[in-house]
Design a protein around this motif. Structure first.
Motif, PDB file in Angstrom:
ATOM      1  N   THR A 146     -89.548  26.978 -59.974  1.00 35.59           N
ATOM      2  CA  THR A 146     -89.989  25.714 -59.384  1.00 35.59           C
ATOM      3  C   THR A 146     -91.271  25.872 -58.605  1.00 35.59           C
ATOM      4  OG1 THR A 146     -87.669  25.029 -59.192  1.00 35.59           O
ATOM      5  CG2 THR A 146     -89.291  23.764 -57.942  1.00 35.59           C
ATOM      6  N   TYR A 147     -91.389  26.976 -57.861  1.00 36.86           N
ATOM      7  CA  TYR A 147     -92.525  27.125 -56.944  1.00 36.86           C
ATOM      8  C   TYR A 147     -93.504  28.223 -57.359  1.00 36.86           C
ATOM      9  CZ  TYR A 147     -89.583  24.244 -53.934  1.00 36.86           C
ATOM     10  OH  TYR A 147     -88.813  23.237 -53.423  1.00 36.86           O
ATOM     11  N   GLU A 148     -93.321  28.778 -58.555  1.00 34.91           N
ATOM     12  CA  GLU A 148     -94.203  29.853 -59.037  1.00 34.91           C
ATOM     13  C   GLU A 148     -94.241  31.027 -58.065  1.00 34.91           C
ATOM     14  OE1 GLU A 148     -97.630  28.479 -62.008  1.00 34.91           O
ATOM     15  OE2 GLU A 148     -97.961  27.701 -59.992  1.00 34.91           O
ATOM     16  N   LEU A 149     -93.090  31.487 -57.647  1.00 32.46           N
ATOM     17  CA  LEU A 149     -93.020  32.618 -56.730  1.00 32.46           C
ATOM     18  C   LEU A 149     -93.041  33.919 -57.530  1.00 32.46           C
ATOM     19  CD1 LEU A 149     -90.233  31.368 -54.274  1.00 32.46           C
ATOM     20  CD2 LEU A 149     -92.692  30.874 -54.259  1.00 32.46           C
ATOM     21  N   LYS A 150     -93.927  34.815 -57.175  1.00 23.95           N
ATOM     22  CA  LYS A 150     -94.060  36.079 -57.895  1.00 23.95           C
ATOM     23  C   LYS A 150     -93.038  37.093 -57.385  1.00 23.95           C
ATOM     24  CE  LYS A 150     -99.008  35.489 -58.764  1.00 23.95           C
ATOM     25  NZ  LYS A 150    -100.367  36.056 -58.553  1.00 23.95           N
ATOM     26  N   THR A 151     -92.513  37.868 -58.313  1.00 21.84           N
ATOM     27  CA  THR A 151     -91.514  38.870 -57.961  1.00 21.84           C
ATOM     28  C   THR A 151     -92.057  39.855 -56.946  1.00 21.84           C
ATOM     29  OG1 THR A 151     -90.488  38.696 -60.152  1.00 21.84           O
ATOM     30  CG2 THR A 151     -90.034  40.692 -58.887  1.00 21.84           C
ATOM     31  N   GLU A 152     -93.290  40.329 -57.149  1.00 26.97           N
ATOM     32  CA  GLU A 152     -93.840  41.328 -56.228  1.00 26.97           C
ATOM     33  C   GLU A 152     -94.016  40.775 -54.815  1.00 26.97           C
ATOM     34  OE1 GLU A 152     -97.383  39.966 -58.886  1.00 26.97           O
ATOM     35  OE2 GLU A 152     -95.211  40.264 -59.062  1.00 26.97           O
ATOM     36  N   ASP A 153     -94.249  39.459 -54.712  1.00 25.91           N
ATOM     37  CA  ASP A 153     -94.356  38.849 -53.387  1.00 25.91           C
ATOM     38  C   ASP A 153     -92.992  38.754 -52.711  1.00 25.91           C
ATOM     39  OD1 ASP A 153     -97.086  38.544 -53.565  1.00 25.91           O
ATOM     40  OD2 ASP A 153     -96.997  36.459 -54.253  1.00 25.91           O
ATOM     41  N   THR A 272     -97.345  37.332 -77.739  1.00 25.19           N
ATOM     42  CA  THR A 272     -97.881  36.576 -76.609  1.00 25.19           C
ATOM     43  C   THR A 272     -96.863  35.541 -76.159  1.00 25.19           C
ATOM     44  OG1 THR A 272    -100.139  36.855 -77.423  1.00 25.19           O
ATOM     45  CG2 THR A 272     -99.771  35.120 -75.788  1.00 25.19           C
ATOM     46  N   HIS A 273     -96.515  35.587 -74.904  1.00 23.17           N
ATOM     47  CA  HIS A 273     -95.546  34.645 -74.359  1.00 23.17           C
ATOM     48  C   HIS A 273     -96.302  33.574 -73.578  1.00 23.17           C
ATOM     49  CE1 HIS A 273     -92.159  37.239 -75.429  1.00 23.17           C
ATOM     50  NE2 HIS A 273     -92.876  38.255 -74.980  1.00 23.17           N
ATOM     51  N   THR A 274     -96.285  32.358 -74.102  1.00 23.70           N
ATOM     52  CA  THR A 274     -96.984  31.258 -73.445  1.00 23.70           C
ATOM     53  C   THR A 274     -96.111  30.658 -72.347  1.00 23.70           C
ATOM     54  OG1 THR A 274     -96.153  29.679 -75.078  1.00 23.70           O
ATOM     55  CG2 THR A 274     -98.302  30.700 -75.506  1.00 23.70           C
ATOM     56  N   LYS A 275     -96.762  30.205 -71.304  1.00 28.19           N
ATOM     57  CA  LYS A 275     -96.052  29.619 -70.174  1.00 28.19           C
ATOM     58  C   LYS A 275     -96.154  28.107 -70.251  1.00 28.19           C
ATOM     59  CE  LYS A 275     -95.574  30.140 -65.177  1.00 28.19           C
ATOM     60  NZ  LYS A 275     -96.120  30.808 -63.961  1.00 28.19           N
ATOM     61  N   ASN A 276     -95.025  27.438 -70.130  1.00 29.54           N
ATOM     62  CA  ASN A 276     -95.022  25.982 -70.177  1.00 29.54           C
ATOM     63  C   ASN A 276     -95.704  25.400 -68.944  1.00 29.54           C
ATOM     64  OD1 ASN A 276     -93.532  25.933 -72.596  1.00 29.54           O
ATOM     65  ND2 ASN A 276     -91.595  26.080 -71.489  1.00 29.54           N
TER      66      ASN A 276
END
Length: 517
Positions: A146-153, A272-276
């Motif tokens: 939902t919020y585009e939170l990155k795993t590393e963050d 290649t994995h496209t992001k919606n």
């Protein structure tokens, strides 16, 4: 008495399904429930220390566990409510209680320590279940999507751009990756497993789980294969086999040979994995509608009822089609505290009514806990209902009871309509009609997330303690208004408490003007 009978009919499926709902209840779906886990963990740690005194030969391992576990719990004890409002804290907390203590149970089943083992088993029913762990993983994945939170963050304690005093361990990351791998969510699993490898440091807890770096690297290699990243997987397998600490692994060697043959034979190209692109709902949750929101005007409402001539309400009009307004300062701190105190002992998993099955059921799209209260339960509920009449001008007789809700880890309510959209002969609307209006009180501020989003009209309302948002679900023909599609965005950080009132249409015949045209 007629209304009481009607409401029992309305909720009958809910009550009838209560046992089913409890079976799928989750500790993670309300902050109020999560706070109890801190005390449970504190008790278990103390029990473990008592056990350690009887196990001198295992003292070094046990003491190491106590130090690590108690350090985090002491931090949580300083402010349990705030601690469990941070999603990464909850993930680690649930994982610790759901995973680690199972392995400790095995470790403790020796000829000594029987008293402590018995005490642990007595607390077994208070510990998170496998379903709780699954809910926690769902919540973190939901927040990331939902919020585009990155795993590393998240691992570093950076949540939606803000740094918090929290971090995840290599074991937390591995557990997330392992769970996502089992769900065939290989891309997400890869990020978590890679992080687990990067962070890996030998410690007592990893020894307790019998989890080596090599095991994590093998699973990561399998994750890469599932993504058709054959060359990357081959590289990881070679690294594992070349490690000095690595034991002979004939199965991994066989897998490596098969991958090498596949590469030589098929020359596969990277996939290649496209992001919606983000949906309107996700954009609204991220605050993208704030600049587009056209606030029509603010007024002191003195006309809805005669009482408002003496005590007008501050009203902010957000939309006229559909009708959508915010009332400011309409619930006091004392009223909020009373409703929360009433609800906490009886909170249970929120459900959604299914017309097909004629009952209310637990669904993944609604993660929170709620409690119902009759309008005349006490002086506070009566006062809140009288205020709703002043806010809306509607007759509340025949409408639904007050519903108090608390959201937990990543708590949300997916896009939906409040109107039932069923035939007027259906049991749920036959007596009092459909839901004409919704009144939603915000009982707490929410540090991050938790907005109510209306994607079809590009409008989002963020929680503010003491305010209430009101909208009409039916148009002037008393038909469902599809522009009222809305959702409760996942809570990122904070505890979201709300009170709902759904107002039925039948008793409004003398309160609404006749429809023309």
């Amino acid at each position: 008495m007629l209304f009481v009978g009607f409401f029992l009919l309305l909720l009958g499926a809910d009550f009838g399904a209560s046992q089913n709902a409890q079976n799928f209840d989750s500790l993670t779906t309300s902050i109020a429930g999560l706070e109890q886990l801190i005390e449970t963990e504190a008790y278990l740690i103390q029990n473990l220390e008592n056990y350690a005194k009887e196990l001198e030969e295992k003292l070094l391992v046990i003491r190491s566990l106590i130090t690590n576990l108690r350090a985090e719990n002491d931090k949580a004890q300083k402010n349990t409510g705030y601690y469990v409002s941070i999603p990464t804290n909850v993930l680690s907390l649930v994982r610790r209680l759901q995973k680690d203590w199972t392995y400790l149970d095995i470790f403790m089943k020796e000829s000594v320590g029987q008293e402590q083992t018995k005490a642990l088993h007595e607390y077994w029913s208070n510990l998170p279940t496998e379903n709780d762990w699954g809910e926690a993983v769902n919540a973190i994945s939901r927040l990331q999507d939902t919020y585009e939170l990155k795993t590393e963050d998240l691992i570093k304690g950076i949540i939606n751009g803000k740094q918090y005093d929290t971090k995840l361990s290599a074991l937390d990351c591995y557990a997330m990756g392992f769970e996502l791998f089992g769900r065939k969510e290989y891309i997400s699993a890869g990020f978590w497993l890679y992080s687990a490898i990067s962070m890996y440091e030998e410690n007592a807890l990893l020894r307790l789980h019998d989890l080596s770096r090599e095991k994590i690297m093998e699973l990561y290699a399998e994750t890469l294969l599932k993504q058709s990243r054959y060359q990357d997987a081959l590289t990881m397998m070679n690294v594992v086999l070349s490690l000095p600490s690595s034991k002979p692994n004939s199965e991994l060697q066989r897998r490596k040979n098969a991958v090498e043959l596949h590469i030589k034979t098929n020359d596969p190209q990277p996939v290649t994995h496209t992001k919606n692109p983000p949906t309107g709902y996700q954009l609204g949750c991220r605050g993208a509608f704030s600049n587009q929101l056209s606030k029509l005007y603010c007024v002191y409402n003195t006309t809805t009822t005669a009482f408002l001539k003496l005590a007008p309400l501050k009203m902010e009009i957000l939309s006229l089609d559909p009708y959508l307004v915010i009332f400011h300062d309409v619930m006091s701190d004392e009223e909020i505290a009373t409703l929360q105190r009433m609800a906490q002992p009886v909170l249970r998993r929120a459900t959604v009514y299914s017309e097909e099955r004629k009952l209310s059921e637990v669904v993944a799209g609604r993660t929170s806990k709620f409690a119902w209260f009759y309008d005349g339960t006490n002086e506070v509920t009566a006062r809140v209902n009288k205020r709703i009449e002043d806010m809306t001008g509607f007759e509340l007789e025949g409408s639904e009871m007050l519903q108090v809700m608390n959201y937990g880890l990543g708590g949300h309510y997916a896009t939906h309509y409040d109107f039932f959209n069923v035939s007027m002969t259906a049991d749920i609307v036959a007596m009092q009609g459909d839901r004409k209006a919704t009144v939603l009180f915000y009982m707490t501020d929410v540090e991050q997330g938790g907005a109510t989003v209306f994607p079809n009209i590009k409008t989002a309302v963020f929680p503010k303690k003491g305010t209430a948002v009101v909208w009409y679900n039916l148009n002037n023909r008393f038909e469902g208004d599809y522009k009222t599609l809305h959702a409760g965005c996942p809570v990122i950080v904070g505890s979201k408490w709300v009170t709902n009132k759904w107002i039925r249409e039948r008793n409004q015949m003398f309160r609404l003007p006749c429809y023309k045209g």
